[in-house]
Design a protein around this motif. Sequence first.
Motif, PDB file in Angstrom:
ATOM      1  N   ARG A   1     -14.316 -27.087 -33.416  1.00 55.53           N
ATOM      2  CA  ARG A   1     -12.930 -27.556 -33.337  1.00 55.53           C
ATOM      3  C   ARG A   1     -12.838 -28.986 -33.872  1.00 55.53           C
ATOM      4  NH1 ARG A   1      -8.950 -26.712 -28.124  1.00 55.53           N
ATOM      5  NH2 ARG A   1      -7.067 -27.618 -29.035  1.00 55.53           N
ATOM      6  N   THR A   2     -11.891 -29.220 -34.757  1.00 52.36           N
ATOM      7  CA  THR A   2     -11.764 -30.526 -35.395  1.00 52.36           C
ATOM      8  C   THR A   2     -11.178 -31.556 -34.441  1.00 52.36           C
ATOM      9  OG1 THR A   2     -11.457 -29.502 -37.559  1.00 52.36           O
ATOM     10  CG2 THR A   2     -10.729 -31.785 -37.327  1.00 52.36           C
ATOM     11  N   VAL A   3     -11.748 -32.749 -34.482  1.00 55.10           N
ATOM     12  CA  VAL A   3     -11.244 -33.877 -33.705  1.00 55.10           C
ATOM     13  C   VAL A   3     -10.922 -35.012 -34.672  1.00 55.10           C
ATOM     14  CG1 VAL A   3     -11.718 -35.548 -31.880  1.00 55.10           C
ATOM     15  CG2 VAL A   3     -12.714 -33.258 -31.745  1.00 55.10           C
ATOM     16  N   THR A   4      -9.695 -35.501 -34.614  1.00 57.18           N
ATOM     17  CA  THR A   4      -9.360 -36.719 -35.350  1.00 57.18           C
ATOM     18  C   THR A   4      -9.627 -37.900 -34.426  1.00 57.18           C
ATOM     19  OG1 THR A   4      -7.698 -35.694 -36.767  1.00 57.18           O
ATOM     20  CG2 THR A   4      -7.534 -38.068 -36.448  1.00 57.18           C
ATOM     21  N   VAL A   5     -10.467 -38.813 -34.887  1.00 53.39           N
ATOM     22  CA  VAL A   5     -10.837 -39.981 -34.101  1.00 53.39           C
ATOM     23  C   VAL A   5     -10.119 -41.196 -34.683  1.00 53.39           C
ATOM     24  CG1 VAL A   5     -12.729 -41.415 -33.258  1.00 53.39           C
ATOM     25  CG2 VAL A   5     -13.119 -38.978 -33.709  1.00 53.39           C
ATOM     26  N   GLY A   6      -9.270 -41.825 -33.872  1.00 51.61           N
ATOM     27  CA  GLY A   6      -8.590 -43.043 -34.290  1.00 51.61           C
ATOM     28  C   GLY A   6      -9.110 -44.213 -33.463  1.00 51.61           C
ATOM     29  N   ARG A   7      -9.645 -45.228 -34.131  1.00 52.61           N
ATOM     30  CA  ARG A   7     -10.243 -46.373 -33.422  1.00 52.61           C
ATOM     31  C   ARG A   7      -9.688 -47.680 -33.986  1.00 52.61           C
ATOM     32  NH1 ARG A   7     -14.311 -49.932 -34.070  1.00 52.61           N
ATOM     33  NH2 ARG A   7     -14.698 -49.193 -36.185  1.00 52.61           N
ATOM     34  N   GLU A   8      -9.323 -48.590 -33.089  1.00 49.76           N
ATOM     35  CA  GLU A   8      -8.787 -49.889 -33.500  1.00 49.76           C
ATOM     36  C   GLU A   8      -7.589 -49.723 -34.448  1.00 49.76           C
ATOM     37  OE1 GLU A   8      -9.913 -51.836 -31.211  1.00 49.76           O
ATOM     38  OE2 GLU A   8     -10.663 -53.418 -32.513  1.00 49.76           O
ATOM     39  N   LEU A   9      -6.687 -48.838 -34.078  1.00 50.49           N
ATOM     40  CA  LEU A   9      -5.556 -48.511 -34.947  1.00 50.49           C
ATOM     41  C   LEU A   9      -4.722 -49.743 -35.290  1.00 50.49           C
ATOM     42  CD1 LEU A   9      -4.428 -45.202 -33.229  1.00 50.49           C
ATOM     43  CD2 LEU A   9      -5.609 -45.431 -35.416  1.00 50.49           C
ATOM     44  N   THR A  10      -4.386 -49.862 -36.540  1.00 52.01           N
ATOM     45  CA  THR A  10      -3.566 -50.915 -37.162  1.00 52.01           C
ATOM     46  C   THR A  10      -4.258 -52.267 -37.219  1.00 52.01           C
ATOM     47  OG1 THR A  10      -2.328 -51.815 -35.247  1.00 52.01           O
ATOM     48  CG2 THR A  10      -1.507 -49.759 -36.224  1.00 52.01           C
ATOM     49  N   LYS A  11      -5.476 -52.371 -36.708  1.00 47.43           N
ATOM     50  CA  LYS A  11      -6.195 -53.643 -36.707  1.00 47.43           C
ATOM     51  C   LYS A  11      -7.103 -53.755 -37.939  1.00 47.43           C
ATOM     52  CE  LYS A  11      -6.197 -53.793 -31.653  1.00 47.43           C
ATOM     53  NZ  LYS A  11      -7.023 -53.847 -30.422  1.00 47.43           N
ATOM     54  N   GLN A  12      -7.764 -54.865 -38.082  1.00 44.77           N
ATOM     55  CA  GLN A  12      -8.579 -55.132 -39.273  1.00 44.77           C
ATOM     56  C   GLN A  12      -9.681 -54.087 -39.473  1.00 44.77           C
ATOM     57  OE1 GLN A  12     -10.410 -59.002 -39.316  1.00 44.77           O
ATOM     58  NE2 GLN A  12     -11.423 -58.677 -41.279  1.00 44.77           N
ATOM     59  N   PHE A  13     -10.315 -53.654 -38.380  1.00 44.55           N
ATOM     60  CA  PHE A  13     -11.430 -52.718 -38.491  1.00 44.55           C
ATOM     61  C   PHE A  13     -11.019 -51.307 -38.081  1.00 44.55           C
ATOM     62  CE2 PHE A  13     -13.359 -56.930 -37.755  1.00 44.55           C
ATOM     63  CZ  PHE A  13     -14.069 -57.033 -38.951  1.00 44.55           C
ATOM     64  N   GLU A  14      -9.794 -50.942 -38.416  1.00 45.37           N
ATOM     65  CA  GLU A  14      -9.286 -49.600 -38.134  1.00 45.37           C
ATOM     66  C   GLU A  14     -10.204 -48.531 -38.732  1.00 45.37           C
ATOM     67  OE1 GLU A  14      -4.888 -48.135 -38.541  1.00 45.37           O
ATOM     68  OE2 GLU A  14      -5.846 -47.917 -40.510  1.00 45.37           O
ATOM     69  N   ASP A  15     -10.425 -47.479 -37.963  1.00 45.34           N
ATOM     70  CA  ASP A  15     -11.305 -46.396 -38.406  1.00 45.34           C
ATOM     71  C   ASP A  15     -10.674 -45.073 -37.995  1.00 45.34           C
ATOM     72  OD1 ASP A  15     -13.435 -44.995 -39.384  1.00 45.34           O
ATOM     73  OD2 ASP A  15     -14.877 -45.670 -37.888  1.00 45.34           O
ATOM     74  N   ILE A  16     -10.437 -44.187 -38.954  1.00 36.02           N
ATOM     75  CA  ILE A  16      -9.848 -42.875 -38.682  1.00 36.02           C
ATOM     76  C   ILE A  16     -10.697 -41.831 -39.387  1.00 36.02           C
ATOM     77  CG2 ILE A  16      -7.818 -41.398 -38.920  1.00 36.02           C
ATOM     78  CD1 ILE A  16      -6.158 -44.015 -39.096  1.00 36.02           C
ATOM     79  N   ALA A  17     -11.156 -40.848 -38.634  1.00 35.52           N
ATOM     80  CA  ALA A  17     -12.022 -39.823 -39.222  1.00 35.52           C
ATOM     81  C   ALA A  17     -11.784 -38.483 -38.556  1.00 35.52           C
ATOM     82  CB  ALA A  17     -13.491 -40.228 -39.054  1.00 35.52           C
ATOM     83  N   ASN A  18     -11.991 -37.424 -39.332  1.00 40.02           N
ATOM     84  CA  ASN A  18     -11.971 -36.066 -38.796  1.00 40.02           C
ATOM     85  C   ASN A  18     -13.407 -35.565 -38.695  1.00 40.02           C
ATOM     86  OD1 ASN A  18      -9.210 -36.107 -38.750  1.00 40.02           O
ATOM     87  ND2 ASN A  18      -8.909 -34.399 -40.155  1.00 40.02           N
ATOM     88  N   VAL A  19     -13.800 -35.151 -37.497  1.00 40.64           N
ATOM     89  CA  VAL A  19     -15.153 -34.623 -37.293  1.00 40.64           C
ATOM     90  C   VAL A  19     -15.083 -33.371 -36.441  1.00 40.64           C
ATOM     91  CG1 VAL A  19     -16.201 -36.923 -37.423  1.00 40.64           C
ATOM     92  CG2 VAL A  19     -15.532 -36.007 -35.199  1.00 40.64           C
ATOM     93  N   ALA A  20     -16.088 -32.507 -36.568  1.00 38.35           N
ATOM     94  CA  ALA A  20     -16.193 -31.360 -35.680  1.00 38.35           C
ATOM     95  C   ALA A  20     -16.589 -31.856 -34.291  1.00 38.35           C
ATOM     96  CB  ALA A  20     -17.228 -30.373 -36.204  1.00 38.35           C
ATOM     97  N   ALA A  21     -16.039 -31.258 -33.271  1.00 37.67           N
ATOM     98  CA  ALA A  21     -16.325 -31.705 -31.903  1.00 37.67           C
ATOM     99  C   ALA A  21     -17.822 -31.748 -31.634  1.00 37.67           C
ATOM    100  CB  ALA A  21     -15.626 -30.788 -30.903  1.00 37.67           C
ATOM    101  N   GLN A  22     -18.551 -30.756 -32.139  1.00 38.56           N
ATOM    102  CA  GLN A  22     -19.991 -30.701 -31.891  1.00 38.56           C
ATOM    103  C   GLN A  22     -20.754 -31.827 -32.577  1.00 38.56           C
ATOM    104  OE1 GLN A  22     -20.725 -26.780 -33.332  1.00 38.56           O
ATOM    105  NE2 GLN A  22     -20.767 -27.372 -35.494  1.00 38.56           N
ATOM    106  N   ASP A  23     -20.127 -32.429 -33.607  1.00 36.67           N
ATOM    107  CA  ASP A  23     -20.769 -33.527 -34.347  1.00 36.67           C
ATOM    108  C   ASP A  23     -20.297 -34.903 -33.883  1.00 36.67           C
ATOM    109  OD1 ASP A  23     -22.045 -31.601 -35.906  1.00 36.67           O
ATOM    110  OD2 ASP A  23     -20.402 -31.566 -37.372  1.00 36.67           O
ATOM    111  N   PHE A  24     -19.364 -34.935 -32.948  1.00 33.48           N
ATOM    112  CA  PHE A  24     -18.782 -36.198 -32.516  1.00 33.48           C
ATOM    113  C   PHE A  24     -19.824 -37.164 -31.924  1.00 33.48           C
ATOM    114  CE2 PHE A  24     -15.180 -38.127 -29.687  1.00 33.48           C
ATOM    115  CZ  PHE A  24     -15.215 -39.286 -30.433  1.00 33.48           C
ATOM    116  N   PRO A  25     -20.727 -36.723 -31.033  1.00 33.19           N
ATOM    117  CA  PRO A  25     -21.719 -37.663 -30.501  1.00 33.19           C
ATOM    118  C   PRO A  25     -22.587 -38.289 -31.593  1.00 33.19           C
ATOM    119  CG  PRO A  25     -21.631 -35.696 -29.137  1.00 33.19           C
ATOM    120  CD  PRO A  25     -20.816 -35.407 -30.368  1.00 33.19           C
ATOM    121  N   ALA A  26     -23.014 -37.476 -32.558  1.00 31.83           N
ATOM    122  CA  ALA A  26     -23.851 -37.987 -33.649  1.00 31.83           C
ATOM    123  C   ALA A  26     -23.060 -38.952 -34.526  1.00 31.83           C
ATOM    124  CB  ALA A  26     -24.389 -36.831 -34.481  1.00 31.83           C
TER     125      ALA A  26
END
Length: 307
Positions: free
Chosen positions: A208-233
């Motif tokens: 199942r796909t997870v969109t991960v949004g981190r530090e949204l709108t800030k300088q080091f904003e990070d947005i990625a789509n990963v499979a749930a099983q790959d999220f820890p890695a």
Amino acid sequence: MISTYASALNAAQDAAGGQNYPPCALYVVATPIGNLADITLRALHVLKIADVVACEDTRHTQSMLRAYGIDKPTSQLLAVHQHNEAEAAHAVIDRLRQGLRVAYVSDAGTPAISDPGARLVAAVRGAGLRALPLPGASSVTTTLSVAGITDLGAEQGSFVFAGFLPPKSTERIAAVVGLASETRAVVLLEAPHRIEALAAALAALGERTVTVGRELTKQFEDIANVAAQDFPAWLKADANRCRGEFVLVLHPVRAAVEVGPEHRILKLLLEELPLKTAVKLTADITGASRNTLYDTALAWKKENTEE
């Protein structure tokens, strides 16, 4: 220090100053989730003219206001946070009854969604006073807008806001098990010190796909789509990925179509009756969940359309 937002305050006055801002009203004001430039002109104007600014953290809000060139004395700031919201609501209502305008802001984003504010609004409205929304930034809609979801589940455009899952391991795992059968998109929030534990729990959702949004709108904003099983890695691949506040979107999955007595009855009734009628009768006959039957019928309809 001269604010770099001086021109924005002038623009706010020009754009919003001529509008009506009634007294005796609570203004629920959305503020930026990271980038100060994401404030609206109407929000700037209301924060400037408000007689009182109720806020989650007075120090944080004072700093934000000063960044915009709005100088409020401490006497005009009122702390209203999750630990005192019910009691502090009485203080807000007292000020409203005095004919004052009160603006409420949380530390970031739109109040009363995940942040405090809902109890305050309920108390104000319960007292027969007005609560007026000033829309703006929201981490929920910000992340959904870049998740790339084209089908939000059984009902187009639907999603579930689950917020923070329980901090205790067993309760968190149980919550994830419940989400496994949720066919709509699900929005989650998490703090940096718990993100690895949440990722480990979500890994059970497999591909199942997870969109991960981190530090949204800030300088080091990070947005990625990963499979749930790959999220820890994914988190472990870069130490910086565990920093900042997180908004996660679990992408929707199609409802599983099981073959049971209720499904056989539903299929027979659908051949003769409209969908809602067939679902109601099936639920009445079998005791099965009407919502589940409805989702199943829609899934069948979609499969037939695609074929």
